[in-house]
Scaffold this motif. Structure first.
Motif, mmCIF file in Angstrom:
data_model
loop_
_atom_site.group_PDB
_atom_site.id
_atom_site.type_symbol
_atom_site.label_atom_id
_atom_site.label_comp_id
_atom_site.label_asym_id
_atom_site.label_seq_id
_atom_site.Cartn_x
_atom_site.Cartn_y
_atom_site.Cartn_z
ATOM 1 N N TRP A 36 0.827 -1.211 0.000
ATOM 2 C CA TRP A 36 0.000 0.000 0.000
ATOM 3 C C TRP A 36 0.861 1.260 0.000
ATOM 4 C CZ3 TRP A 36 -3.023 -2.690 4.428
ATOM 5 C CH2 TRP A 36 -3.915 -3.610 3.886
ATOM 6 N N SER A 37 1.934 1.233 0.737
ATOM 7 C CA SER A 37 2.761 2.442 0.841
ATOM 8 C C SER A 37 3.611 2.677 -0.406
ATOM 9 C CB SER A 37 3.664 2.347 2.065
ATOM 10 O OG SER A 37 4.586 1.279 1.934
ATOM 11 N N LYS A 38 3.958 1.600 -1.097
ATOM 12 C CA LYS A 38 4.898 1.706 -2.211
ATOM 13 C C LYS A 38 4.222 1.751 -3.588
ATOM 14 C CE LYS A 38 9.314 -0.356 -3.689
ATOM 15 N NZ LYS A 38 10.267 -1.479 -3.456
ATOM 16 N N TYR A 39 3.079 1.069 -3.706
ATOM 17 C CA TYR A 39 2.485 0.905 -5.047
ATOM 18 C C TYR A 39 1.021 1.339 -5.101
ATOM 19 C CZ TYR A 39 6.435 -2.379 -5.331
ATOM 20 O OH TYR A 39 7.683 -2.959 -5.294
ATOM 21 N N SER A 40 0.637 2.298 -4.324
ATOM 22 C CA SER A 40 -0.775 2.643 -4.165
ATOM 23 C C SER A 40 -1.509 2.876 -5.489
ATOM 24 C CB SER A 40 -0.900 3.888 -3.280
ATOM 25 O OG SER A 40 -2.248 4.222 -3.091
ATOM 26 N N ASP A 41 -0.825 3.464 -6.458
ATOM 27 C CA ASP A 41 -1.492 3.819 -7.718
ATOM 28 C C ASP A 41 -1.490 2.688 -8.747
ATOM 29 O OD1 ASP A 41 -1.990 6.367 -6.748
ATOM 30 O OD2 ASP A 41 -0.113 7.191 -7.551
ATOM 31 N N ARG A 42 -0.800 1.610 -8.468
ATOM 32 C CA ARG A 42 -0.699 0.515 -9.426
ATOM 33 C C ARG A 42 -1.990 -0.309 -9.454
ATOM 34 N NH1 ARG A 42 2.044 0.208 -13.436
ATOM 35 N NH2 ARG A 42 1.931 -2.064 -13.339
ATOM 36 N N PRO A 43 -2.401 -0.794 -10.646
ATOM 37 C CA PRO A 43 -3.569 -1.688 -10.696
ATOM 38 C C PRO A 43 -3.264 -3.000 -9.990
ATOM 39 C CG PRO A 43 -2.463 -1.617 -12.832
ATOM 40 C CD PRO A 43 -1.807 -0.567 -11.977
ATOM 41 N N ALA A 44 -4.249 -3.513 -9.269
ATOM 42 C CA ALA A 44 -4.054 -4.753 -8.522
ATOM 43 C C ALA A 44 -4.871 -5.905 -9.096
ATOM 44 C CB ALA A 44 -4.422 -4.547 -7.051
ATOM 45 N N PHE A 45 -6.176 -5.698 -9.248
ATOM 46 C CA PHE A 45 -7.061 -6.761 -9.725
ATOM 47 C C PHE A 45 -8.060 -6.189 -10.726
ATOM 48 C CE2 PHE A 45 -5.785 -8.003 -5.423
ATOM 49 C CZ PHE A 45 -5.304 -9.299 -5.647
ATOM 50 N N HIS A 78 -13.615 -4.173 -14.777
ATOM 51 C CA HIS A 78 -13.390 -3.142 -13.754
ATOM 52 C C HIS A 78 -12.094 -3.440 -13.011
ATOM 53 C CE1 HIS A 78 -14.406 0.133 -11.119
ATOM 54 N NE2 HIS A 78 -14.350 -0.634 -10.047
ATOM 55 N N THR A 79 -11.330 -2.394 -12.726
ATOM 56 C CA THR A 79 -10.022 -2.552 -12.078
ATOM 57 C C THR A 79 -9.985 -1.825 -10.745
ATOM 58 O OG1 THR A 79 -8.879 -2.728 -14.211
ATOM 59 C CG2 THR A 79 -7.543 -2.120 -12.306
ATOM 60 N N LEU A 80 -9.416 -2.502 -9.742
ATOM 61 C CA LEU A 80 -9.137 -1.875 -8.451
ATOM 62 C C LEU A 80 -7.636 -1.724 -8.315
ATOM 63 C CD1 LEU A 80 -11.504 -3.787 -5.974
ATOM 64 C CD2 LEU A 80 -11.886 -1.555 -7.056
#
Length: 545
Positions: free
Chosen positions: A15-24, A29-31
């Protein structure tokens, strides 16, 4: 390798390092990783402020690969709860057993399958049921459209009711109003109760600790090396996240490195699966033998863009040479076969990306010891087949509330008896010969079903195959094949003749039965046990006549 972090520490790092990266991504729809942080905090808040759940309590999660899965799981772990991954395909009997055995006090379930739970939940310790619909985390318009089509047009949502029910969206709304408190649990505390497949006897809950899961995440990352780059990967996720193999890859390894997973809710719908891959430039793919075969039989699959695909991982069942070769020819990507089991969180060994040996499951992942033993537990030398034993930080704490069952497989020195027959080669590579219980004994000779299936699967007219042993007056057992045809002209005589050309006489099947399909687990593993049980029932019926 830092294995004394908790899963929560891993999540916080992402969360602290990659907050803006797509996860799923799921159903268009992408979170992002930041979205998962925010939404899982809301779910944790609901659990802490609106239920009676305390840290250490169990929560059952019965969801396919939808966006709610990581939100619910990460939120439950943030609240200090123990995750009980629950198969959406469970029957009432299986679900009731798991809920009662785990002592789950809460449950999250998809509306599409909630009728099974509604029939048994009153007979369990579950106090709260949270029901979600498939598109609950999509935008309002898409949510209304997708959920409406599923419920009213496709009739995919059965009738159900719970006395203690709340909708996922209402729970999230309540959770958004109050802050949550992350609960830090010790490395040796249980994080996940992962139930064994139940293919033999009653399903048991493997106690996987924070240390087990974090250690295996680090082991897999180290084994993959530079092939898993931070923030650059896009993996296809067809295997269910409630299965520990997919959970470790997608919810641990990829999430921790700021990478992206494409969730496939129903991989059995091959045309729909292939359609969801169109236009995607994915870099990784985690699957298993039957799934690879199903995809390659679809004409549209070969037309996909494989230009970025550099890693294909196989686990869960034996990978046949023929499947591996055809996958490489079609996609340009070598399949990396590994080995693991629920009790080892799950990965034990893996083929190095730069030194693949087809037909093996690679070398032990870092920090893992392996050996093979005979029936009396005596160590065997290299190149001798015996039962594979494993020791390492990923080995489970034991079976939940089953000390006797734990003692049967886990000794005082930390060695886990896997029940799998293997050979450790001089170069350290492991070759799985077969499941100990699946071995066929013909006139005193050991016949390993995997070997027979590996040979038969290379026949161009064979789509799928399973081999079992059936009783025989003269030889004790003989080999029987169950075959799904890829070409309708295939005959029993042709199969047997092919086997005679490629195998020693005692390994050649005496019987061949053609089927439209073969029984499989929810992750696509062929169930030889069901085939054996069918044969025994036939024999018993014939004797009683």
């Amino acid at each position: 390798m830092d294995i004394d972090r908790s899963i929560l520490d891993v999540f916080k790092g992402a969360w602290s390092k990659y907050s803006d990266r797509p996860a799923f991504t799921c159903l268009g729809h992408t979170l992002s990783i930041g979205d998962i942080d925010r939404l899982s905090a809301q779910f944790a808040s609901y659990l802490q402020n609106h239920t009676n759940l305390e840290p250490g309590d169990r929560i059952a999660v019965q969801l396919p690969n939808v966006l709610q899965y990581p939100v619910v799981v990460f939120g439950a772990l943030r609240a200090g709860l123990v995750l009980v991954n629950t198969n959406p395909l469970y029957t009432q009997r299986e679900l009731k057993h798991q809920l009662n055995d785990s002592g789950a006090k809460a449950m999250v379930v998809l509306a599409n399958i909630a009728d099974t739970a509604s029939a048994v939940v009153s007979e369990t310790s579950v106090e709260k049921v949270i029901v979600t619909e498939i598109a609950d985390l999509h935008s309002p318009l898409k949510r209304t459209l997708i959920n409406g089509v599923a419920k009213y047009i496709k009739k995919m949502v059965p009738d159900f009711s719970f006395d203690n029910q709340i909708s996922f969206r209402e729970a999230m709304s309540l959770g958004a109003k109050l802050p949550h408190q992350d609960v830090q649990r010790a490395p040796e505390e249980v994080a996940v109760l992962q139930y064994t497949g139940g293919t033999t006897g009653v399903a048991k809950g493997a106690m996987l600790t924070n240390r087990n899961l974090v250690a295996n995440m680090e082991q897999v990352r180290e084994a993959l090396g530079d092939s898993m780059k931070e923030g650059e990967e896009f993996y296809v996720a067809p295997l269910p996240l409630y299965h520990i193999y997919a959970f470790t890859i997608h919810c641990m390894c990829l999430f921790a490195t700021g990478n992206h997973s494409l969730l496939i809710p129903n991989p059995r719908d091959i045309p729909g699966f292939v359609k969801s891959l169109k236009g995607k430039r994915f870099t990784g793919f985690c699957g298993l033998n039957t799934l690879f075969n199903g995809l390659m039989r679809n004409p549209q699959f070969a037309e996909l863009d494989f230009s970025k695909l550099h890693t294909t991982c196989s686990g869960g069942m034996a990978l046949t040479r023929d499947t591996a070769k055809r996958w490489e020819e079609m996609t340009g990507c070598v399949v990396l076969e590994g080995y693991g089991m629920t009790e080892t969180s799950p990965v034990v060994s893996f083929n190095p990306t730069e030194a693949v040996q087809l037909g093996t499951v690679g070398v032990p992942v870092p920090g893992t010891e392996v050996k093979v033993v005979d029936e009396n537990g005596n160590d065997l030398p290299n190149n001798s087949p015996g039962e594979l034993c494993v020791r390492g930080p990923q080995v489970m704490k034991g079976y939940w509330q089953r000390p006797e069952a734990t003692a049967e497989v886990l000794d005082s020195e930390g060695w886990l008896r896997t029940g799998d027959m293997a050979v450790i080669q001089d170069d350290g590579y492991i070759k799985i010969v077969d499941r100990k219980k699946d071995m066929i004994i013909v006139s005193g000779f050991n016949v390993y079903p995997n070997e027979v299936e590996d040979v038969v699967s290379t026949h161009p007219k064979v789509a799928e195959v399973a081999a079992i042993g059936v009783p025989h007056d003269k030889s004790g057992e003989v080999v029987k094949l169950f075959v799904v045809k890829a070409d309708a002209s295939l005959s029993e005589e042709e199969v047997i003749a092919f086997c005679r050309e490629n195998m020693t006489a005692y390994k050649v099947p005496k019987q061949v039965e053609f089927r439209e399909d073969l029984p499989k687990t929810n992750v696509g593993k062929i169930l030889r046990r069901e085939l054996r049980d069918e044969e025994l029932k036939k024999i018993e019926a014939a004797v009683s006549v």
